[in-house]
Design an enzyme around this catalytic site. Structure first.
Site, PDB file in Angstrom:
ATOM      1  CG  HIS A  38       9.920 -40.148 -58.013  1.00  0.00           C
ATOM      2  ND1 HIS A  38      10.329 -41.369 -58.473  1.00  0.00           N
ATOM      3  CD2 HIS A  38       8.797 -39.817 -58.734  1.00  0.00           C
ATOM      4  CE1 HIS A  38       9.496 -41.783 -59.431  1.00  0.00           C
ATOM      5  NE2 HIS A  38       8.572 -40.852 -59.615  1.00  0.00           N
ATOM      6  CG  ASP A  51      15.151 -43.939 -56.366  1.00  0.00           C
ATOM      7  OD1 ASP A  51      16.103 -43.554 -55.672  1.00  0.00           O
ATOM      8  OD2 ASP A  51      13.986 -43.747 -56.034  1.00  0.00           O
ATOM      9  CG  HIS A  60      14.560 -39.403 -59.448  1.00  0.00           C
ATOM     10  ND1 HIS A  60      15.457 -39.664 -58.435  1.00  0.00           N
ATOM     11  CD2 HIS A  60      13.446 -40.122 -59.125  1.00  0.00           C
ATOM     12  CE1 HIS A  60      14.920 -40.514 -57.572  1.00  0.00           C
ATOM     13  NE2 HIS A  60      13.696 -40.790 -57.959  1.00  0.00           N
ATOM     14  CG  HIS A  86      13.269 -44.425 -61.045  1.00  0.00           C
ATOM     15  ND1 HIS A  86      12.986 -45.606 -60.428  1.00  0.00           N
ATOM     16  CD2 HIS A  86      12.772 -43.465 -60.222  1.00  0.00           C
ATOM     17  CE1 HIS A  86      12.345 -45.380 -59.288  1.00  0.00           C
ATOM     18  NE2 HIS A  86      12.192 -44.084 -59.149  1.00  0.00           N
ATOM     19  CG  HIS A  92      15.920 -45.497 -52.138  1.00  0.00           C
ATOM     20  ND1 HIS A  92      14.872 -46.188 -52.690  1.00  0.00           N
ATOM     21  CD2 HIS A  92      15.598 -44.190 -52.277  1.00  0.00           C
ATOM     22  CE1 HIS A  92      13.972 -45.342 -53.162  1.00  0.00           C
ATOM     23  NE2 HIS A  92      14.385 -44.115 -52.924  1.00  0.00           N
ATOM     24  CG  ASP A 124      11.858 -40.577 -52.377  1.00  0.00           C
ATOM     25  OD1 ASP A 124      11.336 -40.226 -53.447  1.00  0.00           O
ATOM     26  OD2 ASP A 124      12.469 -41.655 -52.249  1.00  0.00           O
ATOM     27  CG  HIS A 125      15.360 -39.106 -54.666  1.00  0.00           C
ATOM     28  ND1 HIS A 125      16.571 -39.735 -54.534  1.00  0.00           N
ATOM     29  CD2 HIS A 125      14.413 -40.058 -54.502  1.00  0.00           C
ATOM     30  CE1 HIS A 125      16.364 -41.036 -54.328  1.00  0.00           C
ATOM     31  NE2 HIS A 125      15.058 -41.248 -54.303  1.00  0.00           N
TER      32      HIS A 125
END
Lengths: 303, 303
Positions: free
Chosen positions: A64, A212, A62, A142, A270, A66-67
């Site tokens: 976001h 997530d 996805h 999410h 995570h 941090d990914h």
């Protein structure tokens, strides 16, 4: 066949020095698959001496930061390093647009084959049918479109005991035996049982990556019996309400999914930056699902 | 007033573990200015314990990844960390679009005042007039639009020696003295010379940041007499042809600019990943401009 996953980051969105953002490298035979690519992932690959040419497929769960924020830097560096191998990026709508606008302003011309596959994060689809395995999306819940990935090795043929067979044994018969089919040779009035002339094939193995996501029981059938499941555990149970609010899971919830799906091993990661130590995650998850490990950066887990 | 710069990255585009991409923090009094923001800069800020609220201005020289890829992650983290202070980002056309498309797909709503100032990289413009200093663009010559930044402290008033003056001395007279103007008091038939009742003000100081650029003599007048100049030196002189090809500079060229501009101190950085050791850069530059230092990550240089 070697089938293993190396964890490069077990952190979550808020940065801390002790934990890096999400990234994993799944390897089968001599090929590697990059799963998520948080900021700095190219430096983690350097640290772990992972050879870039082996990576031909990148899966982004996805959008976001941090990914995926490390992906633009990684691709730019591959290009600077004269990569010639093809690279295919699988991710949700928007990823291609984000990368291309950055290439445009940097005046970067990618000189290797770079392909994009836009995945539907809401459905179970096989998005890659590869020599050794298939990759299937796992719809997650999410705040923005997000899916996990299920890597399942393909059924291998039985191993033929060639030395036990007559010298001029026909190839078509060999294929039948490898597929577990007994052969009756009319001409020579002989019968060859697959059980006598072949060895059991390696069993199929499966790895599920779920990050997530909020707690999501509807995924249990898809995750059933996988050898190893990575499941996010951003919070401990004490912060269940915060997990619900932010569409994340607790260690307890990850373990509940593992138990219901009867997976072989559960890896959790995570972790929220608020936790300085991680013992509680382990204790909490193991109370429900004994075979739980805290994912550790740099460590390779056999699947 | 404290006026200093801390170097966070001295590497160039191709990643190596020993050197990070470009980022610097200029500090005056209690305020900090971030100059460039390569991938991972938010982790360098954590390592150096630089307090985020102090950073209210970020200057991006150009849109090559090693100079700005860390910005999206930094801003996202400031937002997660409940920042309330305003932040202004100065950079070339495209930067705002790149950031906003990423906020859109991440469904990120920035909850602090985030401003963008699009700078014209081809002109010398004062882009910030701040309490303590002015910031001016330095047009550079690179493959894509690129400018450096010249930070110049403002002239400070002279320091009044209050204790030497009569008790009821008028405020307007004090202001005159602070500005170096002698006072003749008609009423009391007294003369107060600025030289007798004030101390010399701190001299103005200037820091120039020049990365990335080909050798560019036309900038010498703008850089004249700055206290410290950071100038990129991607290559040593042996690779002059490569420097010309890629619109970068050699250590020799950086030193030539420093000498012509008569700067106080030259800091060189942005070293190509091909160099395992950096002695040649130092030797080469010092042969032309003695007061040269290799920029070192983590080190704070007084200006």
């Amino acid at each position: 066949l070697k089938f293993e996953v190396q964890i490069l980051g077990v952190g979550s969105a808020t940065p801390v020095l002790e934990r890096h953002p999400s990234a994993q490298v799944l390897s089968i035979d001599n090929e590697s698959f990059l799963i998520d690519c948080g900021e700095g992932t190219q430096y983690r690959l350097l640290e772990q001496k992972i050879k870039h040419p082996r990576i031909r497929h990148v899966f982004i769960s996805h959008l976001h930061g941090d990914h995926y924020l490390g992906l633009i830097g990684l691709i730019s560096s591959l290009n600077l390093n004269q990569r010639s191998e093809e690279l295919t990026v699988y991710g949700p709508k928007g990823l291609r647009e984000i990368l291309e606008i950055q290439f445009k302003y940097a005046d970067t011309r990618i000189r290797f084959d770079l392909n994009f596959v836009e995945v539907d994060t809401t459905a179970r689809n096989i998005i890659l049918d590869h020599q050794f395995l298939t990759v299937e999306t796992i719809p997650l819940a999410h705040r923005i479109p997000c899916c996990g990935f299920l890597f399942r090795t393909k059924p291998a043929p039985r191993k033929l005991l060639r030395e036990l067979l007559p010298e001029e044994f026909p190839v078509t018969y060999m294929k039948m035996l490898k597929n577990g089919i007994d052969v009756h040779d009319e001409l020579n009035q002989a019968t060859y049982l697959a059980a006598d002339f072949t060895l059991e094939a390696a069993t199929e193995r499966a790895y599920a990556y779920c990050s997530d996501t909020a707690y999501l029981e509807r995924n249990v059938p898809q995750l059933a019996n996988v050898n190893t499941m990575y499941h996010e555990a951003t919070f401990t149970n004490e912060l269940l309400s915060r997990a619900i609010e932010t569409n994340h899971s607790t260690a307890t919830q990850a373990a509940q999914i593992a138990q219901m799906a009867n997976v072989g091993k559960l890896l959790i990661g995570h972790f929220s930056s608020r936790y300085k130590t991680l013992e509680t995650f382990e204790t909490e998850a193991r109370a429900i699902f004994e075979n739980t490990l805290l994912a550790e950066e740099g460590v390779i887990y056999e699947i």
